[in-house]
Design a protein around this motif. Sequence first.
Motif, mmCIF file in Angstrom:
data_model
loop_
_atom_site.group_PDB
_atom_site.id
_atom_site.type_symbol
_atom_site.label_atom_id
_atom_site.label_comp_id
_atom_site.label_asym_id
_atom_site.label_seq_id
_atom_site.Cartn_x
_atom_site.Cartn_y
_atom_site.Cartn_z
ATOM 1 N N VAL A 98 -3.949 -47.377 -37.567
ATOM 2 C CA VAL A 98 -4.250 -46.443 -36.496
ATOM 3 C C VAL A 98 -5.214 -45.372 -36.997
ATOM 4 O O VAL A 98 -6.157 -44.983 -36.304
ATOM 5 C CB VAL A 98 -2.949 -45.797 -35.966
ATOM 6 C CG1 VAL A 98 -3.263 -44.629 -35.037
ATOM 7 C CG2 VAL A 98 -2.092 -46.832 -35.242
ATOM 8 N N GLU A 99 -4.991 -44.902 -38.208
ATOM 9 C CA GLU A 99 -5.855 -43.876 -38.795
ATOM 10 C C GLU A 99 -7.303 -44.336 -38.836
ATOM 11 O O GLU A 99 -8.222 -43.589 -38.467
ATOM 12 C CB GLU A 99 -5.362 -43.551 -40.216
ATOM 13 C CG GLU A 99 -6.208 -42.511 -40.924
ATOM 14 C CD GLU A 99 -5.747 -42.260 -42.345
ATOM 15 O OE1 GLU A 99 -6.217 -41.274 -42.950
ATOM 16 O OE2 GLU A 99 -4.922 -43.056 -42.853
ATOM 17 N N ASP A 115 2.176 -44.813 -27.655
ATOM 18 C CA ASP A 115 2.763 -43.773 -28.510
ATOM 19 C C ASP A 115 2.187 -43.760 -29.925
ATOM 20 O O ASP A 115 1.935 -42.690 -30.489
ATOM 21 C CB ASP A 115 4.287 -43.953 -28.579
ATOM 22 C CG ASP A 115 4.972 -43.655 -27.256
ATOM 23 O OD1 ASP A 115 4.908 -42.507 -26.817
ATOM 24 O OD2 ASP A 115 5.563 -44.581 -26.671
ATOM 25 N N ALA A 116 1.995 -44.934 -30.510
ATOM 26 C CA ALA A 116 1.474 -44.991 -31.877
ATOM 27 C C ALA A 116 0.084 -44.378 -31.965
ATOM 28 O O ALA A 116 -0.248 -43.693 -32.946
ATOM 29 C CB ALA A 116 1.458 -46.438 -32.367
ATOM 30 N N LEU A 117 -0.742 -44.609 -30.945
ATOM 31 C CA LEU A 117 -2.093 -44.045 -30.951
ATOM 32 C C LEU A 117 -2.062 -42.541 -30.706
ATOM 33 O O LEU A 117 -2.864 -41.792 -31.287
ATOM 34 C CB LEU A 117 -2.950 -44.742 -29.896
ATOM 35 C CG LEU A 117 -3.242 -46.217 -30.144
ATOM 36 C CD1 LEU A 117 -4.029 -46.812 -28.994
ATOM 37 C CD2 LEU A 117 -4.004 -46.410 -31.458
ATOM 38 N N ILE A 118 -1.150 -42.084 -29.856
ATOM 39 C CA ILE A 118 -1.030 -40.640 -29.626
ATOM 40 C C ILE A 118 -0.573 -39.941 -30.899
ATOM 41 O O ILE A 118 -1.115 -38.895 -31.285
ATOM 42 C CB ILE A 118 -0.061 -40.350 -28.468
ATOM 43 C CG1 ILE A 118 -0.614 -40.913 -27.155
ATOM 44 C CG2 ILE A 118 0.168 -38.841 -28.332
ATOM 45 C CD1 ILE A 118 0.357 -40.819 -25.995
ATOM 46 N N ILE A 157 -2.621 -37.084 -33.089
ATOM 47 C CA ILE A 157 -2.071 -35.820 -33.589
ATOM 48 C C ILE A 157 -2.354 -35.679 -35.086
ATOM 49 O O ILE A 157 -2.804 -34.639 -35.558
ATOM 50 C CB ILE A 157 -0.560 -35.744 -33.327
ATOM 51 C CG1 ILE A 157 -0.278 -35.696 -31.820
ATOM 52 C CG2 ILE A 157 0.050 -34.513 -34.010
ATOM 53 C CD1 ILE A 157 1.185 -35.815 -31.457
ATOM 54 N N ALA A 158 -2.125 -36.754 -35.822
ATOM 55 C CA ALA A 158 -2.373 -36.740 -37.269
ATOM 56 C C ALA A 158 -3.863 -36.600 -37.578
ATOM 57 O O ALA A 158 -4.243 -35.967 -38.566
ATOM 58 C CB ALA A 158 -1.824 -38.027 -37.898
ATOM 59 N N GLN A 159 -4.708 -37.160 -36.720
ATOM 60 C CA GLN A 159 -6.153 -37.103 -36.944
ATOM 61 C C GLN A 159 -6.684 -35.684 -36.831
ATOM 62 O O GLN A 159 -7.606 -35.298 -37.537
ATOM 63 C CB GLN A 159 -6.858 -38.032 -35.941
ATOM 64 C CG GLN A 159 -8.344 -38.242 -36.177
ATOM 65 C CD GLN A 159 -9.209 -37.234 -35.427
ATOM 66 O OE1 GLN A 159 -8.755 -36.566 -34.500
ATOM 67 N NE2 GLN A 159 -10.465 -37.113 -35.829
ATOM 68 N N LEU A 213 0.671 -32.400 -26.435
ATOM 69 C CA LEU A 213 0.586 -31.092 -25.795
ATOM 70 C C LEU A 213 1.281 -30.030 -26.636
ATOM 71 O O LEU A 213 0.763 -28.925 -26.834
ATOM 72 C CB LEU A 213 1.226 -31.145 -24.401
ATOM 73 C CG LEU A 213 0.333 -31.496 -23.216
ATOM 74 C CD1 LEU A 213 -0.292 -32.872 -23.376
ATOM 75 C CD2 LEU A 213 1.129 -31.431 -21.916
ATOM 76 N N LYS A 214 2.469 -30.364 -27.140
ATOM 77 C CA LYS A 214 3.251 -29.409 -27.941
ATOM 78 C C LYS A 214 2.510 -29.013 -29.212
ATOM 79 O O LYS A 214 2.659 -27.875 -29.696
ATOM 80 C CB LYS A 214 4.614 -30.010 -28.282
ATOM 81 C CG LYS A 214 5.569 -29.028 -28.944
ATOM 82 C CD LYS A 214 6.942 -29.651 -29.139
ATOM 83 C CE LYS A 214 7.900 -28.652 -29.777
ATOM 84 N NZ LYS A 214 9.260 -29.240 -29.946
#
Length: 235
Positions: free
Chosen positions: A9-10, A34-37, A41-43, A66-67
Motif C-alpha cells: 500500500v505504501e 480501509d487498507a488504502l485509507i 494516513i501513514a503517507q 478525518l480524526k
Amino acid sequence: MIDKLAASVEEALQGTPDGATVLIGGFGTAGIPDALIDGLIAQGARELTVVNNNAGNGEAGLAALLKAGRVRKIICSFPRQADSFVFDGLYRAGKIELELVPQGNLAERIRAAGAGIGAFFCPTGYGTELAAGRETRVIDGRHCVLEYPIHGDLALIKAECGDRWGNLTYRKAARNFGPVMAMAAKKTVATVHEVAELGTLDPEAIVTPGIFVSRVVKIDRTATQAGGFKKKEVA
C-alpha cells in the motif's frame, strides 16, 4: 510489459500531494477501502478534499482519516449517521468544510468527470438551499440546476479480484461508487483479495477495465484490524 501490481500500500500511494482531491469508494461500510485509507494516513498528505457517499463510521476507515486532521473538506450525501460522531464534532467546531450533494447527483457528477462531460442540468435540488446561487434552466417544462463534474487526483477503490493489467471485478454491494470513481481520477489505486493470471478473467465480468487503474495491491481479507492494516507482498 504492463504490470500494475504494487508490492505494498505504501508503494501504491507514494507521492500523494497535500491538497489532493481523493475519491473514496464505499457506501456506508460496504466497499470501504480501509487498507488504502490507513495507508493514506501513514503517507501523511494533508488538506485533502474527500469525496465519499458518507462522512465516516465510528473511528475507523474514513472517520480515522478525518480524526487525524488530514481532511479540509468533504463532499458527500449522508454526513450524519448514528456513529458519525467524528465528523459531527469536527463540523460543529468549524474544522471541516462540507459540500452536501444529493446521492444521485453525486454519482452523476463523478461519472460525468470520467465521461468528459463539461456540465449537466438536473432537476434534483431545485427550489432548495442546495440550489442557492446556482444557474437554473427550464428544460421540457422542468426546473433544473446546473451541476459540474467532480474530478479526483486520486481514487481509492476496494475490488475483489484483479490482474496485472489492472482489470477489476467486485463483490456484490462493494461495487457501488468504485467504477465511476476509477474513471474520474488521475490516479486510481485498488486493493484486491485475489490476483488472477492475465487472460483468465471473463471479459464479461470485468467491471473496471485496466485503462482506468494505476496500481493494484493484494491484501488479506483480514487486512484491516484494530485501526491498522497488514501489508501483503505480491509475488
